[in-house]
Design a protein around this motif. Structure first.
Motif, mmCIF file in Angstrom:
data_model
loop_
_atom_site.group_PDB
_atom_site.id
_atom_site.type_symbol
_atom_site.label_atom_id
_atom_site.label_comp_id
_atom_site.label_asym_id
_atom_site.label_seq_id
_atom_site.Cartn_x
_atom_site.Cartn_y
_atom_site.Cartn_z
ATOM 1 N N ALA A 81 -22.774 -13.466 -31.270
ATOM 2 C CA ALA A 81 -21.304 -13.239 -31.551
ATOM 3 C C ALA A 81 -20.918 -14.820 -31.279
ATOM 4 C CB ALA A 81 -20.596 -12.463 -30.541
ATOM 5 N N ALA A 82 -19.934 -15.336 -32.220
ATOM 6 C CA ALA A 82 -19.463 -16.642 -32.170
ATOM 7 C C ALA A 82 -18.488 -16.708 -31.133
ATOM 8 C CB ALA A 82 -18.900 -17.124 -33.539
ATOM 9 N N THR A 83 -17.511 -15.692 -30.842
ATOM 10 C CA THR A 83 -16.238 -15.926 -30.170
ATOM 11 C C THR A 83 -16.436 -14.228 -29.476
ATOM 12 O OG1 THR A 83 -14.641 -14.941 -31.591
ATOM 13 C CG2 THR A 83 -15.094 -17.369 -31.445
ATOM 14 N N LEU A 84 -15.621 -14.177 -28.352
ATOM 15 C CA LEU A 84 -15.344 -13.042 -27.953
ATOM 16 C C LEU A 84 -13.788 -12.600 -28.436
ATOM 17 C CD1 LEU A 84 -16.249 -13.332 -24.283
ATOM 18 C CD2 LEU A 84 -17.299 -12.219 -26.048
ATOM 19 N N TYR A 85 -13.657 -11.215 -28.659
ATOM 20 C CA TYR A 85 -12.515 -10.859 -29.277
ATOM 21 C C TYR A 85 -11.311 -10.933 -28.369
ATOM 22 C CZ TYR A 85 -9.520 -8.040 -32.444
ATOM 23 O OH TYR A 85 -8.686 -7.445 -33.261
ATOM 24 N N ASN A 86 -10.364 -11.923 -28.650
ATOM 25 C CA ASN A 86 -9.001 -12.223 -27.955
ATOM 26 C C ASN A 86 -7.821 -12.394 -28.978
ATOM 27 O OD1 ASN A 86 -9.336 -14.735 -28.855
ATOM 28 N ND2 ASN A 86 -9.411 -15.526 -26.760
ATOM 29 N N ASP A 87 -6.811 -12.775 -28.498
ATOM 30 C CA ASP A 87 -5.694 -12.860 -29.350
ATOM 31 C C ASP A 87 -5.919 -13.917 -30.611
ATOM 32 O OD1 ASP A 87 -4.240 -11.006 -28.009
ATOM 33 O OD2 ASP A 87 -3.065 -12.497 -26.847
ATOM 34 N N ALA A 88 -6.518 -15.129 -30.245
ATOM 35 C CA ALA A 88 -7.050 -16.146 -31.168
ATOM 36 C C ALA A 88 -7.837 -15.780 -32.098
ATOM 37 C CB ALA A 88 -7.251 -17.369 -30.359
ATOM 38 N N SER A 89 -9.098 -15.145 -31.944
ATOM 39 C CA SER A 89 -10.042 -14.437 -32.734
ATOM 40 C C SER A 89 -9.591 -13.631 -33.615
ATOM 41 C CB SER A 89 -11.270 -14.293 -32.068
ATOM 42 O OG SER A 89 -11.223 -13.336 -31.104
ATOM 43 N N ARG A 90 -8.811 -12.616 -32.772
ATOM 44 C CA ARG A 90 -8.009 -11.680 -33.719
ATOM 45 C C ARG A 90 -7.192 -12.282 -34.791
ATOM 46 N NH1 ARG A 90 -3.063 -9.173 -33.431
ATOM 47 N NH2 ARG A 90 -2.834 -7.032 -34.378
ATOM 48 N N LYS A 91 -6.140 -13.074 -34.712
ATOM 49 C CA LYS A 91 -5.444 -13.903 -35.478
ATOM 50 C C LYS A 91 -6.365 -14.487 -36.602
ATOM 51 C CE LYS A 91 -1.248 -16.630 -35.943
ATOM 52 N NZ LYS A 91 -0.259 -17.438 -35.308
ATOM 53 N N LEU A 92 -7.341 -15.068 -36.110
ATOM 54 C CA LEU A 92 -8.099 -15.691 -37.126
ATOM 55 C C LEU A 92 -8.564 -14.679 -38.138
ATOM 56 C CD1 LEU A 92 -10.493 -18.709 -36.050
ATOM 57 C CD2 LEU A 92 -8.841 -18.812 -37.637
ATOM 58 N N VAL A 93 -9.083 -13.482 -37.617
ATOM 59 C CA VAL A 93 -9.685 -12.508 -38.587
ATOM 60 C C VAL A 93 -8.945 -11.904 -39.352
ATOM 61 C CG1 VAL A 93 -10.914 -10.213 -38.457
ATOM 62 C CG2 VAL A 93 -11.820 -11.849 -36.928
ATOM 63 N N LEU A 94 -7.628 -11.554 -39.039
ATOM 64 C CA LEU A 94 -6.580 -11.295 -39.779
ATOM 65 C C LEU A 94 -6.256 -11.880 -40.993
ATOM 66 C CD1 LEU A 94 -4.347 -9.229 -37.004
ATOM 67 C CD2 LEU A 94 -5.883 -8.238 -38.656
ATOM 68 N N THR A 95 -6.226 -13.407 -40.529
ATOM 69 C CA THR A 95 -5.819 -14.424 -41.582
ATOM 70 C C THR A 95 -6.825 -14.272 -42.579
ATOM 71 O OG1 THR A 95 -4.790 -15.755 -39.909
ATOM 72 C CG2 THR A 95 -5.223 -16.640 -42.032
ATOM 73 N N PHE A 96 -8.081 -14.318 -42.240
ATOM 74 C CA PHE A 96 -9.175 -14.381 -43.137
ATOM 75 C C PHE A 96 -9.358 -13.088 -43.972
ATOM 76 C CE2 PHE A 96 -13.908 -13.548 -43.335
ATOM 77 C CZ PHE A 96 -14.169 -14.063 -44.510
ATOM 78 N N LYS A 97 -9.092 -12.067 -43.296
ATOM 79 C CA LYS A 97 -9.456 -10.620 -44.005
ATOM 80 C C LYS A 97 -8.058 -9.987 -44.723
ATOM 81 C CE LYS A 97 -10.535 -7.167 -41.315
ATOM 82 N NZ LYS A 97 -11.369 -6.484 -40.614
ATOM 83 N N HIS A 98 -6.844 -10.019 -43.881
ATOM 84 C CA HIS A 98 -5.855 -9.513 -44.660
ATOM 85 C C HIS A 98 -4.696 -10.538 -45.369
ATOM 86 C CE1 HIS A 98 -7.033 -5.610 -43.238
ATOM 87 N NE2 HIS A 98 -6.983 -5.929 -41.764
#
Length: 244
Positions: A81-98
């Motif tokens: 895993a590149a990162t652990l799921y926290n506020d920053a990684s969550r926001k990156l994933v949401l920006t990427f996906k949604h």
């Protein structure tokens, strides 16, 4: 000079580089500002060689495994895993996906690649599949974009349709382990057209976020049933609260 490098100044002029998390100005495309980089949490050491759970220093040694993995060895051959799921990684994933910022795929894949061990021999990059209804709605499979970037970086063979999701499933959040397994029963299988390639192959299973592991486990079962020799998991963010 590549075509991409030649046109970079023009792209920067039209679309000034910005941090995808906070919007701060950047020196070049495809990164984060210093402040946002510092908010990402990279899995640390010592950790279980199989599942990446943190270990006490007294338990650590080369190839050390945690108690759950020793008691019930997993079907996979490791998690990166590149990162652990926290506020920053969550926001990156949401920006990427949604947020449909698919240009982030390259940066996210670079972070995943940095956590991967050396993959000896031939490997297939297989993304966690989306059901066709979800794919039509979103327009892309974010895991397939990451798998494509990893394949290009590390010389893997991309098998974008190695797995298929036959059954649409609702969000699994809040469900227990047995209920998740029931919802995913028969939902994911190896593509009949790719069985010959999967049999005996080393598979890098790629996803954006690994949460409970239920979907990942369904993919691993399908790949093992099809005869895959090895299955290693690669994801951008992993929910692992005990490591935060």
């Amino acid at each position: 000079m590549t075509l991409k490098q030649a046109f970079a100044p023009l792209v920067d002029l039209i679309y000034p580089p910005r941090c995808p998390l906070c919007g701060s100005a950047l020196g070049e495309q495809g990164g984060l500002c210093v402040s946002c980089w510092s908010e990402l949490v990279i899995p640390g050491e010592p950790a279980c060689a199989t599942c990446q759970r943190p270990l006490q220093a007294s338990e650590a040694g080369e190839g050390s495994r945690c108690a759950p993995c020793l008691a019930s060895p997993p079907d996979h051959d490791g998690i990166s895993a590149a990162t652990l799921y926290n506020d920053a990684s969550r926001k990156l994933v949401l920006t990427f996906k949604h947020g449909r910022k698919i240009a982030l795929a390259g940066m996210l894949a670079r972070l995943i690649a940095a956590r991967l061990p050396t993959l000896e021999g031939e490997w297939l990059a297989v993304p966690v599949p989306l059901h066709r209804r979800r794919l039509w709605d979103r327009g892309f499979n974010q895991s397939a974009l990451l798998a494509r970037e990893l394949a290009k970086r590390d010389g893997l063979t991309l098998l974008v349709d190695g797995l298929v999701r036959r059954k649409a499933t609702p969000p699994l959040g809040g469900l227990g382990r047995k209920e998740r397994a029931r919802m995913l029963a028969g939902a994911i299988e190896a593509s009949p057209a790719r069985l010959a390639q999967i049999k005996g192959a080393q598979i890098l299973l790629v996803d954006d976020v690994m949460t409970s592991g239920a979907t990942t486990q369904a993919c691993i079962r399908a790949l093992r049933k099809a005869g895959a020799a090895k299955v290693r998991i690669a994801c951008f963010a992993r929910v692992l609260d005990e490591a935060l």
